[in-house]
Structure formats: structure tokens, C-alpha cells
Write a protein that holds these residues in place. Sequence first.
Motif, PDB file in Angstrom:
ATOM      1  N   ASP A  17       1.142  73.722 -30.814  1.00  0.00           N
ATOM      2  CA  ASP A  17       2.019  72.650 -31.275  1.00  0.00           C
ATOM      3  C   ASP A  17       1.831  72.392 -32.762  1.00  0.00           C
ATOM      4  O   ASP A  17       2.804  72.251 -33.506  1.00  0.00           O
ATOM      5  CB  ASP A  17       1.729  71.345 -30.522  1.00  0.00           C
ATOM      6  CG  ASP A  17       1.998  71.446 -29.028  1.00  0.00           C
ATOM      7  OD1 ASP A  17       2.399  72.527 -28.571  1.00  0.00           O
ATOM      8  OD2 ASP A  17       1.799  70.439 -28.343  1.00  0.00           O
ATOM      9  N   LEU A  73       8.517  71.591 -27.716  1.00  0.00           N
ATOM     10  CA  LEU A  73       7.629  71.071 -28.750  1.00  0.00           C
ATOM     11  C   LEU A  73       8.335  70.160 -29.733  1.00  0.00           C
ATOM     12  O   LEU A  73       7.693  69.530 -30.566  1.00  0.00           O
ATOM     13  CB  LEU A  73       7.003  72.243 -29.528  1.00  0.00           C
ATOM     14  CG  LEU A  73       6.247  73.279 -28.713  1.00  0.00           C
ATOM     15  CD1 LEU A  73       5.820  74.444 -29.602  1.00  0.00           C
ATOM     16  CD2 LEU A  73       5.055  72.639 -28.039  1.00  0.00           C
ATOM     17  N   ASN A  89       0.596  63.533 -29.005  1.00  0.00           N
ATOM     18  CA  ASN A  89      -0.151  64.366 -29.942  1.00  0.00           C
ATOM     19  C   ASN A  89      -1.138  63.546 -30.764  1.00  0.00           C
ATOM     20  O   ASN A  89      -2.254  63.996 -31.036  1.00  0.00           O
ATOM     21  CB  ASN A  89       0.801  65.136 -30.864  1.00  0.00           C
ATOM     22  CG  ASN A  89       1.532  66.228 -30.136  1.00  0.00           C
ATOM     23  OD1 ASN A  89       1.099  66.707 -29.092  1.00  0.00           O
ATOM     24  ND2 ASN A  89       2.658  66.641 -30.680  1.00  0.00           N
TER      25      ASN A  89
END
Length: 98
Positions: A17, A73, A89
Motif C-alpha cells: 500500500d 488501495l 492505514n
Amino acid sequence: MNPILEHMTGLHTLTDDVIAMDLLINAKSGVRNYAMAVTECATPEIKQILMKQLDEAIDSHEKISNYMVQQGLYHPYHIPEQIQLDLKNIQTAMNIPS
């Protein structure tokens, strides 16, 4: 990083990512820089070269963003989903042992 440690810390997916997002950010920066350079060039020959580079940078950006969308993503058209992904994240990054 060691693959076992990557799985234990949850970084095995974060790594991809982060790399993909870094690539996308750099591609956006390249497009912006070429566009500014085109407006500042002194000769038609240089402008033509820079326009070609700008077109290639735009194509690269499109390929990267399409890949990220396909991989889940990046959600440029679904802001709430993108915010949730960004928060996930952030949380993952905050949980990385220092």
C-alpha cells in the motif's frame, strides 16, 4: 523486512500500500511539474519535448491509479471509503513497534 515479522506486525499488506501510494504521489508531482515547465519554456522545441513528457507522465499516473483502484488501495470516487482506508492505514502505522 523479514516475511515472518511482516505478517506478525501486519506490514505485509501495508508495504505494498505504501509503495503504491508513494508511486501515485510522485506521479502526481511529476504531472504538476511538467505542466508548470511547459508554461515556462523558452522555445517551441523545448515546449514540444516537455509536452511529450507531460503526456507520458499523465499516462503513468493513470496506470498507477487504475492499478490501485483494482487492488482496493485507492477509492478516488468514493470519499467515505477512502477516508476509512486512510484511517486504517494511520492506525496500522501507529501500531508499528518502534
